[in-house]
Scaffold this motif. Structure first.
Motif, PDB file in Angstrom:
ATOM      1  N   ARG A  57       8.089  20.414  40.104  1.00 52.26           N
ATOM      2  CA  ARG A  57       8.655  20.488  38.750  1.00 52.26           C
ATOM      3  C   ARG A  57       9.250  19.155  38.351  1.00 52.26           C
ATOM      4  NH1 ARG A  57      12.764  25.004  38.981  1.00 52.26           N
ATOM      5  NH2 ARG A  57      13.714  23.609  37.492  1.00 52.26           N
ATOM      6  N   SER A  58       9.886  18.481  39.311  1.00 49.56           N
ATOM      7  CA  SER A  58      10.498  17.188  38.992  1.00 49.56           C
ATOM      8  C   SER A  58       9.426  16.169  38.584  1.00 49.56           C
ATOM      9  CB  SER A  58      11.304  16.659  40.176  1.00 49.56           C
ATOM     10  OG  SER A  58      10.468  16.460  41.295  1.00 49.56           O
ATOM     11  N   GLY A  59       8.279  16.243  39.232  1.00 49.38           N
ATOM     12  CA  GLY A  59       7.173  15.368  38.863  1.00 49.38           C
ATOM     13  C   GLY A  59       6.672  15.663  37.456  1.00 49.38           C
ATOM     14  N   TYR A  60       6.614  16.958  37.127  1.00 49.16           N
ATOM     15  CA  TYR A  60       6.186  17.332  35.780  1.00 49.16           C
ATOM     16  C   TYR A  60       7.165  16.802  34.734  1.00 49.16           C
ATOM     17  CZ  TYR A  60       5.931  20.102  31.565  1.00 49.16           C
ATOM     18  OH  TYR A  60       5.902  20.483  30.247  1.00 49.16           O
ATOM     19  N   TYR A  61       8.458  16.980  34.978  1.00 47.67           N
ATOM     20  CA  TYR A  61       9.455  16.519  34.001  1.00 47.67           C
ATOM     21  C   TYR A  61       9.491  14.995  33.911  1.00 47.67           C
ATOM     22  CZ  TYR A  61      10.994  21.288  33.308  1.00 47.67           C
ATOM     23  OH  TYR A  61      11.030  22.615  32.975  1.00 47.67           O
ATOM     24  N   ASP A  62       9.202  14.330  35.006  1.00 45.33           N
ATOM     25  CA  ASP A  62       9.088  12.874  34.966  1.00 45.33           C
ATOM     26  C   ASP A  62       7.888  12.472  34.097  1.00 45.33           C
ATOM     27  OD1 ASP A  62       9.793  10.189  35.783  1.00 45.33           O
ATOM     28  OD2 ASP A  62       8.006  10.237  37.054  1.00 45.33           O
ATOM     29  N   PHE A  63       6.798  13.219  34.234  1.00 38.41           N
ATOM     30  CA  PHE A  63       5.608  12.981  33.402  1.00 38.41           C
ATOM     31  C   PHE A  63       5.943  13.184  31.925  1.00 38.41           C
ATOM     32  CE2 PHE A  63       2.063  15.022  31.138  1.00 38.41           C
ATOM     33  CZ  PHE A  63       1.092  14.027  31.210  1.00 38.41           C
ATOM     34  N   VAL A  64       6.659  14.240  31.618  1.00 33.68           N
ATOM     35  CA  VAL A  64       7.031  14.526  30.226  1.00 33.68           C
ATOM     36  C   VAL A  64       7.934  13.429  29.669  1.00 33.68           C
ATOM     37  CG1 VAL A  64       8.334  16.138  28.746  1.00 33.68           C
ATOM     38  CG2 VAL A  64       6.740  17.021  30.453  1.00 33.68           C
ATOM     39  N   SER A  65       8.833  12.913  30.497  1.00 28.57           N
ATOM     40  CA  SER A  65       9.746  11.860  30.016  1.00 28.57           C
ATOM     41  C   SER A  65       8.996  10.562  29.694  1.00 28.57           C
ATOM     42  CB  SER A  65      10.849  11.597  31.046  1.00 28.57           C
ATOM     43  OG  SER A  65      10.296  10.965  32.186  1.00 28.57           O
ATOM     44  N   ARG A  66       7.850  10.370  30.331  1.00 34.38           N
ATOM     45  CA  ARG A  66       7.082   9.145  30.090  1.00 34.38           C
ATOM     46  C   ARG A  66       6.103   9.273  28.928  1.00 34.38           C
ATOM     47  NH1 ARG A  66       4.048   8.666  34.676  1.00 34.38           N
ATOM     48  NH2 ARG A  66       5.135  10.196  35.897  1.00 34.38           N
ATOM     49  N   ILE A  67       5.900  10.465  28.409  1.00 30.92           N
ATOM     50  CA  ILE A  67       4.964  10.664  27.295  1.00 30.92           C
ATOM     51  C   ILE A  67       5.492   9.925  26.066  1.00 30.92           C
ATOM     52  CG2 ILE A  67       4.008  12.358  25.667  1.00 30.92           C
ATOM     53  CD1 ILE A  67       3.912  14.360  27.933  1.00 30.92           C
ATOM     54  N   GLY A  68       4.631   9.172  25.458  1.00 31.08           N
ATOM     55  CA  GLY A  68       5.017   8.446  24.244  1.00 31.08           C
ATOM     56  C   GLY A  68       5.642   7.088  24.506  1.00 31.08           C
ATOM     57  N   LYS A  69       6.044   6.834  25.746  1.00 36.49           N
ATOM     58  CA  LYS A  69       6.615   5.525  26.064  1.00 36.49           C
ATOM     59  C   LYS A  69       5.484   4.538  26.307  1.00 36.49           C
ATOM     60  CE  LYS A  69      10.987   6.850  28.118  1.00 36.49           C
ATOM     61  NZ  LYS A  69      11.798   6.820  29.334  1.00 36.49           N
ATOM     62  N   ALA A  70       5.743   3.299  25.997  1.00 42.23           N
ATOM     63  CA  ALA A  70       4.744   2.256  26.226  1.00 42.23           C
ATOM     64  C   ALA A  70       4.491   2.119  27.725  1.00 42.23           C
ATOM     65  CB  ALA A  70       5.223   0.936  25.648  1.00 42.23           C
ATOM     66  N   GLU A  71       3.281   1.848  28.065  1.00 42.83           N
ATOM     67  CA  GLU A  71       2.903   1.645  29.466  1.00 42.83           C
ATOM     68  C   GLU A  71       3.687   0.457  30.020  1.00 42.83           C
ATOM     69  OE1 GLU A  71       0.552   2.952  32.624  1.00 42.83           O
ATOM     70  OE2 GLU A  71       0.298   3.715  30.606  1.00 42.83           O
ATOM     71  N   ARG A  72       4.264   0.616  31.196  1.00 44.51           N
ATOM     72  CA  ARG A  72       5.127  -0.451  31.726  1.00 44.51           C
ATOM     73  C   ARG A  72       4.340  -1.696  32.110  1.00 44.51           C
ATOM     74  NH1 ARG A  72       6.736   0.981  37.934  1.00 44.51           N
ATOM     75  NH2 ARG A  72       4.611   1.102  38.634  1.00 44.51           N
ATOM     76  N   ASP A  73       3.052  -1.525  32.404  1.00 44.02           N
ATOM     77  CA  ASP A  73       2.236  -2.661  32.802  1.00 44.02           C
ATOM     78  C   ASP A  73       1.474  -3.287  31.638  1.00 44.02           C
ATOM     79  OD1 ASP A  73       2.981  -2.268  35.450  1.00 44.02           O
ATOM     80  OD2 ASP A  73       1.341  -0.848  35.802  1.00 44.02           O
ATOM     81  N   ALA A  74       1.618  -2.725  30.445  1.00 42.32           N
ATOM     82  CA  ALA A  74       0.813  -3.176  29.307  1.00 42.32           C
ATOM     83  C   ALA A  74       1.087  -4.639  28.961  1.00 42.32           C
ATOM     84  CB  ALA A  74       1.070  -2.294  28.089  1.00 42.32           C
ATOM     85  N   GLU A  75       2.344  -5.049  29.003  1.00 42.61           N
ATOM     86  CA  GLU A  75       2.687  -6.434  28.652  1.00 42.61           C
ATOM     87  C   GLU A  75       2.108  -7.417  29.677  1.00 42.61           C
ATOM     88  OE1 GLU A  75       3.923  -8.961  25.948  1.00 42.61           O
ATOM     89  OE2 GLU A  75       4.258  -6.804  25.749  1.00 42.61           O
TER      90      GLU A  75
END
Length: 193
Positions: A30-48
């Motif tokens: 469940r913690s992995g799922y909620y971590d996934f949800v928290s990252r939705i919509g955020k810019a990819e950290r490696d994109a820059e």
């Protein structure tokens, strides 16, 4: 099924079923799922970092490996671990194209043996009495280009040439046909004068 896909399915059906039940069913935390949800919509950290690596690869025609890219980034005051650079290059498909040396192999024994008509006599006093031919390999970004030429030994002029993306017998025959056609036109023009 990949974990990210499982999380996406759980997120899509979160209003229909309990998240904890779906997590048990898909065997994810469940913690992995909620971590996934928290990252939705955020810019990819490696994109820059990927943008900078892309800039480097564009400038160098995708010839730099991850170590040289890491040094290039370091010169631009972008401090990253070399293994991070490698990971990002793999993730975004920015790895350099490996150019292997082509091994030229003999494709078997020569079937026909022809008499040496020139016998190393490469000089001539009249045009169109001695023609020689050769195929050159021109390396381009799209691959190898084969150039077939016929040269007149009288003045070293090019009588005819043809290019192709594959080395076939037709490439040579087309070059010979073109040379013969040009020679017939030249002779016909001389006869009309």
């Amino acid at each position: 099924m990949r974990t990210k896909v499982k999380y996406a399915v759980i997120n899509r059906h979160r209003n229909e079923y309990a998240v904890s039940v779906m997590c048990k069913f898909f065997e994810v935390s469940r913690s992995g799922y909620y971590d996934f949800v928290s990252r939705i919509g955020k810019a990819e950290r490696d994109a820059e970092l990927a943008k900078k690596i892309q800039e480097c690869q564009d400038r160098t025609d995708k010839t730099y490996g991850y170590r040289r890219v890491w040094k290039w980034l370091k010169d631009k005051n972008i401090e990253r671990n070399p293994k991070t650079v490698l990971r990002v290059m793999k993730k975004y498909g920015l790895l350099s194209e490996i150019r292997r040396r082509r091994k030229w192999i003999n494709l078997g024994q020569q079937v026909h043996k022809y008499k040496n008509l020139l016998n190393r006599q490469f000089r001539t006093d009249r045009p169109n009495t001695k023609w020689v031919t050769d195929i050159s390999y021109v390396h381009t970004k799209e691959g190898v280009l084969y150039l077939s030429i016929i040269r007149d030994l009288y003045d070293n002029s090019i009588v005819a040439y043809k290019t192709a993306s594959r080395q076939t017998v037709n490439l040579v025959l087309d070059t010979i046909r073109l040379a013969m056609k040009k020679e017939k036109k030249r002779v016909a023009a001389e006869l009309q004068l």
